[in-house]
Write a protein that holds these residues in place. Structure first.
Motif, short mmCIF file in Angstrom:
data_model
loop_
_atom_site.label_atom_id
_atom_site.label_comp_id
_atom_site.label_asym_id
_atom_site.label_seq_id
_atom_site.Cartn_x
_atom_site.Cartn_y
_atom_site.Cartn_z
N ILE A 175 0.84 -1.20 0.00
CA ILE A 175 0.00 0.00 0.00
C ILE A 175 0.88 1.25 0.00
CG2 ILE A 175 -1.71 1.33 1.30
CD1 ILE A 175 -2.88 -1.20 0.03
N GLN A 176 1.93 1.23 0.80
CA GLN A 176 2.87 2.36 0.82
C GLN A 176 3.45 2.60 -0.57
OE1 GLN A 176 6.41 1.85 3.21
NE2 GLN A 176 6.77 4.04 3.31
N ASN A 177 3.85 1.55 -1.24
CA ASN A 177 4.42 1.69 -2.58
C ASN A 177 3.40 2.25 -3.57
OD1 ASN A 177 6.90 0.71 -1.71
ND2 ASN A 177 6.43 -1.40 -2.30
N LEU A 178 2.14 1.81 -3.46
CA LEU A 178 1.09 2.35 -4.33
C LEU A 178 0.88 3.84 -4.08
CD1 LEU A 178 -1.54 -0.53 -4.09
CD2 LEU A 178 -0.17 0.07 -6.09
N LEU A 179 0.84 4.23 -2.81
CA LEU A 179 0.66 5.64 -2.47
C LEU A 179 1.83 6.50 -2.95
CD1 LEU A 179 -0.87 5.26 1.10
CD2 LEU A 179 -2.05 6.02 -0.98
N ILE A 180 3.03 5.96 -2.84
CA ILE A 180 4.22 6.68 -3.34
C ILE A 180 4.12 6.87 -4.84
CG2 ILE A 180 6.71 6.48 -3.73
CD1 ILE A 180 6.85 5.18 -0.89
#
Length: 87
Positions: free
Chosen positions: A18-23
């Motif tokens: 999820i963090q990677n998607l948001l980034i």
């Protein structure tokens, strides 16, 4: 005539994913182009000008939720130069 393209992807992800998607979304917004794609299709958005941002967080007994909504108009709006008075 109304014209609307949509992209939707639903899946279970771990917090790092999820963090990677948001980034990726944040970087795309910064560059002025965000591309969403999966096996079902692709949608390219080009955010520019002033963007509306809404963040909502809630905590329930069994479920917690964070919602992030970013939207904009294709034609940029300009800030008003008028003075607001409230009495």
């Amino acid at each position: 005539m109304r014209f609307k393209n949509e992209f939707q992807h639903i899946s279970l992800q771990d917090p790092q994913s999820i963090q990677n998607l948001l980034i990726s979304i944040a970087e795309g917004i910064g560059k002025g182009e965000v591309t969403f794609s999966d096996e079902e299709g692709e949608l390219i958005l080009q955010p520019n000008g002033l963007l509306d941002c809404k963040i909502t967080a809630s905590e329930g007994a069994a479920r917690h939720k964070i919602e992030l909504k970013v939207s904009w108009n294709k034609k940029s709006k300009t800030l008003s130069n008028t003075t607001l008075t409230i009495k």
